[in-house]
Design a protein around this motif. Structure first.
Motif, mmCIF file in Angstrom:
data_model
loop_
_atom_site.group_PDB
_atom_site.id
_atom_site.type_symbol
_atom_site.label_atom_id
_atom_site.label_comp_id
_atom_site.label_asym_id
_atom_site.label_seq_id
_atom_site.Cartn_x
_atom_site.Cartn_y
_atom_site.Cartn_z
ATOM 1 N N ARG A 123 -21.786 62.211 -19.857
ATOM 2 C CA ARG A 123 -22.255 61.274 -18.832
ATOM 3 C C ARG A 123 -22.112 62.142 -17.500
ATOM 4 N NH1 ARG A 123 -16.880 58.463 -17.424
ATOM 5 N NH2 ARG A 123 -15.217 59.805 -18.588
ATOM 6 N N HIS A 139 -24.174 56.522 -11.805
ATOM 7 C CA HIS A 139 -23.498 56.712 -13.135
ATOM 8 C C HIS A 139 -24.701 56.625 -14.110
ATOM 9 C CE1 HIS A 139 -19.166 56.255 -11.967
ATOM 10 N NE2 HIS A 139 -19.797 56.029 -10.739
ATOM 11 N N GLN A 140 -24.632 57.829 -14.933
ATOM 12 C CA GLN A 140 -25.663 57.669 -15.912
ATOM 13 C C GLN A 140 -24.940 58.352 -17.637
ATOM 14 O OE1 GLN A 140 -28.088 61.486 -16.274
ATOM 15 N NE2 GLN A 140 -27.635 61.668 -13.985
ATOM 16 N N ARG A 141 -25.504 57.808 -18.409
ATOM 17 C CA ARG A 141 -25.133 58.095 -19.839
ATOM 18 C C ARG A 141 -26.283 58.930 -20.364
ATOM 19 N NH1 ARG A 141 -26.199 55.369 -24.751
ATOM 20 N NH2 ARG A 141 -26.769 53.488 -23.215
ATOM 21 N N TYR A 142 -25.668 60.136 -20.879
ATOM 22 C CA TYR A 142 -26.709 61.065 -21.643
ATOM 23 C C TYR A 142 -27.183 60.221 -22.887
ATOM 24 C CZ TYR A 142 -25.614 64.949 -18.216
ATOM 25 O OH TYR A 142 -25.365 65.486 -17.204
ATOM 26 N N ALA A 156 -31.622 60.107 -20.200
ATOM 27 C CA ALA A 156 -30.356 59.250 -19.780
ATOM 28 C C ALA A 156 -30.609 58.004 -19.319
ATOM 29 C CB ALA A 156 -29.978 60.082 -18.601
ATOM 30 N N THR A 158 -28.997 55.006 -16.620
ATOM 31 C CA THR A 158 -28.043 54.474 -15.643
ATOM 32 C C THR A 158 -27.246 53.499 -15.928
ATOM 33 O OG1 THR A 158 -29.680 53.055 -14.445
ATOM 34 C CG2 THR A 158 -29.376 55.229 -13.440
ATOM 35 N N VAL A 159 -25.787 53.439 -15.830
ATOM 36 C CA VAL A 159 -24.715 52.454 -16.218
ATOM 37 C C VAL A 159 -24.100 52.025 -15.215
ATOM 38 C CG1 VAL A 159 -24.542 53.404 -18.699
ATOM 39 C CG2 VAL A 159 -23.134 54.328 -16.788
ATOM 40 N N GLN A 183 -20.353 66.336 -13.997
ATOM 41 C CA GLN A 183 -20.784 66.306 -15.580
ATOM 42 C C GLN A 183 -19.532 66.057 -16.231
ATOM 43 O OE1 GLN A 183 -23.319 69.610 -16.266
ATOM 44 N NE2 GLN A 183 -25.021 68.693 -15.586
#
Length: 234
Positions: A123, A139-142, A156, A158-159, A183
């Motif tokens: 992330r 905020h992002q999750r891969y 990715a 966004t979260v 990261q």
């Protein structure tokens, strides 16, 4: 001139002075170092680990070597699989399964570090740090990386933002003003980029234009905290 040529920084500064630009946004680690730009110290992974601990982050356990020769001399002592990366420059890490494979690997010159290969979710947080606070956070999750296993993000989403994570990032970046990306892999802070970066189109799509926001702050505009919409895909 190229970033590795000695007159690069002077040529760029002359151009900026003549044209009257508001700011310069380095787009690579080499440019950050060559310009002695704010945040250059954060590119040193050894220094980053020290600062991260003070700010409440954990970083992957690591061994540091001054050269490929020193690393190869210790190959039999290492617990595999490992990843090998330069201490000072962002490159795709090399995954190594054994001492024999390490000996055959093409290793970059200069300081190197090894870390265990960690199979945990990836992330990141992109944003703008300003005067000891975060002015924006995305905020992002891969979802996928390329190349597989040790590459960089190619998909990715966004979260929701984590307030505690934002607080720790503000502490880590208290002496830096500008665009950044941090990261993470599992519970660990992996890298910190004090510059523009490849995930900025995702931030734009989620309603956070990092460059425009940073320029507004440089102009003296009052800007409150800006967060991204959740569920935006890249």
């Amino acid at each position: 001139p190229r970033t590795d040529e000695p007159d690069y920084a002077a040529a760029l500064r002359d151009h900026v002075d003549e044209a009257g630009y508001l700011t310069v946004l380095p787009a690579s680690d080499r440019a950050v170092v060559a310009l002695e730009a704010p945040g250059a110290g954060l590119l040193d992974k050894v220094e980053l680990a020290r600062r991260a601990a003070v700010a409440g982050f954990s970083t992957p356990p690591a061994r540091v070597f001054s050269s490929p020769t020193e690393l190869l001399a210790a190959a039999a002592e290492l617990e595999y699989p490992i990843v090998v990366k330069p201490t000072l420059e962002r490159r795709v890490p090399v995954r190594v399964q054994s001492a024999r494979e390490l000996g055959a690997a093409t290793l970059p010159e200069g300081g190197l570090l090894t870390q265990p290969f960690i199979e945990e979710p990836l992330r990141a947080v992109s944003g703008v740090a300003w005067k000891g606070r975060l002015a924006a956070a995305v905020h992002q999750r891969y979802l996928r990386i390329w190349p597989p296993e040790t590459g960089t993000v190619c998909a990715a989403v966004t979260v929701a933002a984590e307030e505690a994570l934002n607080d720790n990032l503000a502490a880590l970046l208290r002496d830096y003003d500008g665009i950044f990306q941090a990261q993470f892999i599992g519970p660990y802070l992996l890298d910190l980029h004090p510059r523009v970066h490849g995930s900025m189109p995702l931030a734009d799509a989620a309603g956070v234009n990092l460059v425009a926001l940073y320029c507004d702050l440089l102009r003296g505009a009052e800007v409150g905290f800006v967060s991204a919409r959740e569920g935006v895909l890249y």
